[in-house]
Design a protein around this motif. Structure first.
Motif, PDB file in Angstrom:
ATOM      1  N   ASN A   4       0.849  -1.188   0.000  1.00 51.78           N
ATOM      2  CA  ASN A   4       0.000   0.000   0.000  1.00 51.78           C
ATOM      3  C   ASN A   4       0.885   1.238   0.000  1.00 51.78           C
ATOM      4  O   ASN A   4       1.514   1.564   1.002  1.00 51.78           O
ATOM      5  N   LYS A   5       0.945   1.933  -1.153  1.00 50.81           N
ATOM      6  CA  LYS A   5       1.753   3.135  -1.280  1.00 50.81           C
ATOM      7  C   LYS A   5       0.853   4.360  -1.273  1.00 50.81           C
ATOM      8  O   LYS A   5      -0.367   4.251  -1.294  1.00 50.81           O
TER       9      LYS A   5
ATOM     10  N   ARG B  50      -1.129   4.514  -4.680  1.00 48.00           N
ATOM     11  CA  ARG B  50      -1.481   3.284  -5.386  1.00 48.00           C
ATOM     12  C   ARG B  50      -1.379   2.072  -4.478  1.00 48.00           C
ATOM     13  O   ARG B  50      -0.710   2.094  -3.440  1.00 48.00           O
TER      14      ARG B  50
ATOM     15  N   VAL C 178      -0.270  -1.968  -4.809  1.00 48.02           N
ATOM     16  CA  VAL C 178       0.506  -2.835  -5.694  1.00 48.02           C
ATOM     17  C   VAL C 178       0.269  -4.290  -5.313  1.00 48.02           C
ATOM     18  O   VAL C 178       0.493  -4.686  -4.163  1.00 48.02           O
ATOM     19  N   TYR C 179      -0.205  -5.065  -6.288  1.00 45.70           N
ATOM     20  CA  TYR C 179      -0.370  -6.512  -6.110  1.00 45.70           C
ATOM     21  C   TYR C 179       0.781  -7.202  -6.836  1.00 45.70           C
ATOM     22  O   TYR C 179       0.903  -7.123  -8.063  1.00 45.70           O
ATOM     23  N   ASN C 180       1.671  -7.862  -6.076  1.00 48.13           N
ATOM     24  CA  ASN C 180       2.838  -8.533  -6.645  1.00 48.13           C
ATOM     25  C   ASN C 180       2.433  -9.922  -7.135  1.00 48.13           C
ATOM     26  O   ASN C 180       2.440 -10.896  -6.381  1.00 48.13           O
TER      27      ASN C 180
ATOM     28  N   SER D  15       3.645  -7.460 -11.622  1.00 42.67           N
ATOM     29  CA  SER D  15       2.801  -6.820 -10.620  1.00 42.67           C
ATOM     30  C   SER D  15       1.690  -6.045 -11.309  1.00 42.67           C
ATOM     31  O   SER D  15       1.747  -5.773 -12.517  1.00 42.67           O
TER      32      SER D  15
ATOM     33  N   GLU E 298      -0.478  -2.474 -10.592  1.00 38.05           N
ATOM     34  CA  GLU E 298      -0.615  -1.262  -9.792  1.00 38.05           C
ATOM     35  C   GLU E 298      -2.018  -0.695  -9.965  1.00 38.05           C
ATOM     36  O   GLU E 298      -2.441  -0.418 -11.092  1.00 38.05           O
TER      37      GLU E 298
ATOM     38  N   ILE F  66      -3.926   2.451  -9.344  1.00 39.80           N
ATOM     39  CA  ILE F  66      -3.691   3.863  -9.030  1.00 39.80           C
ATOM     40  C   ILE F  66      -5.052   4.520  -8.841  1.00 39.80           C
ATOM     41  O   ILE F  66      -5.715   4.924  -9.803  1.00 39.80           O
TER      42      ILE F  66
ATOM     43  N   ASN G   1      -2.116  -0.271 -13.945  1.00 38.54           N
ATOM     44  CA  ASN G   1      -0.854  -0.399 -14.676  1.00 38.54           C
ATOM     45  C   ASN G   1      -0.324  -1.816 -14.502  1.00 38.54           C
ATOM     46  O   ASN G   1       0.021  -2.229 -13.396  1.00 38.54           O
TER      47      ASN G   1
END
Length: 552
Positions: free
Chosen positions: A139-140, A143, A145-147, A214, A216, A218, A235
């Motif tokens: 969690n940024k 965004r 991010v799912y790896n 990954s 992303e 956003i 993304n």
């Protein structure tokens, strides 16, 4: 036009001022390797010595890092040599060992030492394997991010299967993706794709899950991204192989509804990498039935149409891509990629009708297809200051969509009524973009850039030229963002994007407008909980299907 010139002049001034990279901060971790070339000969007769031993030892810790044996011409090329100071030893049975000091730098990673009379013993450095695990979800500030590469259950599926596992996303039965109930814009490696614009569901089925690094999500796109789109941006980041040599994989799946296959191959030698990929999908003809009863009353007269019909449609898709990536040195990289996609669906249909108790039969043949070509060319320059980056990118997108149908209505004792139409739509889009990132510190990052998009859309009908449609849309944009920490637990990111849009239609309609798109997001993390407050402004521009819809 004056606004566009003023916008471009301002952008050029900003970028020209920022593009002079200050040589500050600690050196970035080396990611570019070079090569050392030697030719070993007999000092007496100058004949090449084959099987001479060459060893490369790092000076600062006296550890051997590379080595090998010369070929029948006395030549050896040591690959993957990181910038540093080395001692090269050259030797062979019966010859005195010779030592040479060698220094490679990020700006000059290659060294050709020419002819050497002796070579040294090669010491083998034991292989070291370092393994690490990523968090499945990160969690940024702007965004999530799912790896995907950290989830072993993704093996064997496609991008649609991956999307179903990403938090906040929903995927319907046709593969269309929504973010919190709204439509989204999908990018691949940060770039738009004409294939995604035509059919998201079909395009996602052509990306194997094994190739996705990954995803992303956003939710609040910064000013760096195009203002177009209402529901956010997804993304998809694909994997990039850094392994020396040739590697690849292939996968296939078969079922009662559809069959898919994909193959990709990567070859890497030194600083040059070449990759190619092929994919295909075939869906068996699907038999579907539809029935309806329509009753209308006009001026006291009742009309009834009862219809029961079936159709038998098939779907076919294939794609291919070729990419090149080359590192000139640690600070300069160029890459290019070209990808072609083709989709087709269609088939026959038959309907039995009762029109006011008069029996009739309608037969139809519908065909729809689209082909799309995307070509990207990118240049990236970094500096000794970690995180500083200047990029120039260009993209060409060309697409061709076809829609064709023929309906034949047969009523006893009445001549057949034939309705037909054939439409060809063409889309050309040229994009030029430049971006600059400067980190004042680890937590304070400044970004600035500009972009130009030039679109031409044409829609032509073979039997009705009055419905032909030509549409031009040009967009010029400039943006700036900054992010920093307000406190140890509160982050801020904000920016402003300016866009000027000019529209020209073949019916004489013209329009131009200027918009500002602010963006602000504040994020606070407390334990395992993250709270965000954001504001942004977006715009939705219509596609060809809305501007000039195909009526059947």
């Amino acid at each position: 036009m004056n606004r566009i010139l003023l916008l471009c002049l301002s952008l050029f001034t900003v970028i020209n001022a920022q593009a002079q990279f200050p040589m500050m901060g600690g050196p970035a971790k080396a990611t570019v390797t070079g090569r050392i070339t030697v030719v070993v000969v007999d000092s007496a007769n100058q004949k090449p010595i084959d099987y001479a031993s060459v060893s490369l030892t790092r000076v600062k810790d006296n550890k051997p890092v590379n080595g090998g044996l010369t070929d029948d011409k006395g030549k050896l090329v040591l690959q993957n040599v990181a910038p540093d100071e080395y001692k090269l030893s050259v030797g062979f049975l019966g010859y005195a060992t010779k030592f040479i000091m060698v220094k490679t730098t990020p700006s000059r990673p290659d060294q050709n030492l020419g002819t050497i009379s002796l070579s040294g013993t090669a010491n083998t450095l034991s292989e070291v394997t370092i393994e690490g695990k990523k968090a499945l979800v990160e969690n940024k500030i702007d965004r999530l991010v799912y790896n995907a590469d950290a989830d072993a259950t993704n093996a064997g599926g496609d991008a649609t299967d991956v999307m179903r596992k990403v938090p906040m996303l929903s995927v319907d039965m046709n593969g269309n993706v929504q973010l919190r109930g709204s439509a989204v814009r999908i990018l691949v490696n940060g770039k738009p794709s004409g294939t995604m614009a035509n059919s998201v569901g079909d395009a996602l089925k052509m990306i194997p899950a094994d190739q996705i690094k990954s995803v992303e999500v956003i939710t609040n796109p910064s000013a760096k991204y195009d203002a177009e789109g209402s529901g956010g941006i997804i993304n998809i980041i694909t994997k990039k192989s850094n392994a020396e040599g040739v590697s690849g994989n292939a996968n296939a799946s078969a079922g009662t509804r559809q069959n898919t296959g994909a193959f990709n191959l990567t070859a890497k030698t030194g600083r040059l990498s070449v990759n190619t990929a092929l994919g295909t999908m075939f869906a068996y003809p699907q038999r579907s039935s539809v029935g309806f009863l329509n009753t209308t009353v006009s001026d006291g007269v009742t009309s009834t149409v009862n219809q029961l019909g079936t159709s038998n449609w098939s779907r076919e898709m294939y794609n291919g891509s070729l990419g090149l990536d080359y590192d000139f040195n640690l600070y300069n990289n160029i890459s290019t990629n070209v990808k072609y996609n083709n989709f087709y669906n269609g088939g026959p249909g038959t309907s039995n009708l009762s029109i006011n108790n008069t029996l009739a039969t309608n037969t139809s043949q519908s065909d729809a297809g689209n082909g799309n070509l995307d070509w990207n060319l990118d240049y990236k320059k970094t500096s000794k200051k970690a995180g500083e980056e200047f990029t120039i990118s260009g993209q060409l997108t060309e697409g061709r969509n076809t829609n064709e149908f023929v309906n034949t209505l047969n009523i006893p004792n009445v001549p057949d009524l034939i309705t037909a139409s054939n439409n060809v739509g063409r889309n050309k889009e040229y994009t030029a973009q430049t971006d600059y990132v400067y980190p004042f510190s680890k937590s304070v990052i400044f970004e600035v850039g500009g972009k130009g998009i030039f679109r031409t859309i044409q829609s032509q009908y073979s039997n009705n030229s009055a419905r032909d449609f030509d549409y031009q849309q040009n967009v010029g944009a400039a943006y700036s963002t900054i992010s920093f920490n307000l406190t140890k637990k509160i982050q801020f990111k904000g920016g402003l994007r300016a866009e000027y849009t000019g529209i020209n239609v073949n019916n004489g309609f013209k329009n131009d407008y200027f918009n500002l798109f602010p963006n602000v997001i504040i994020s606070q993390t407390k334990g395992m909980t993250t709270m965000k407050v954001s504001y942004n402004r977006r715009v939705q521009r219509p596609s060809l299907s809305y501007l000039n819809p195909f009526r059947n």
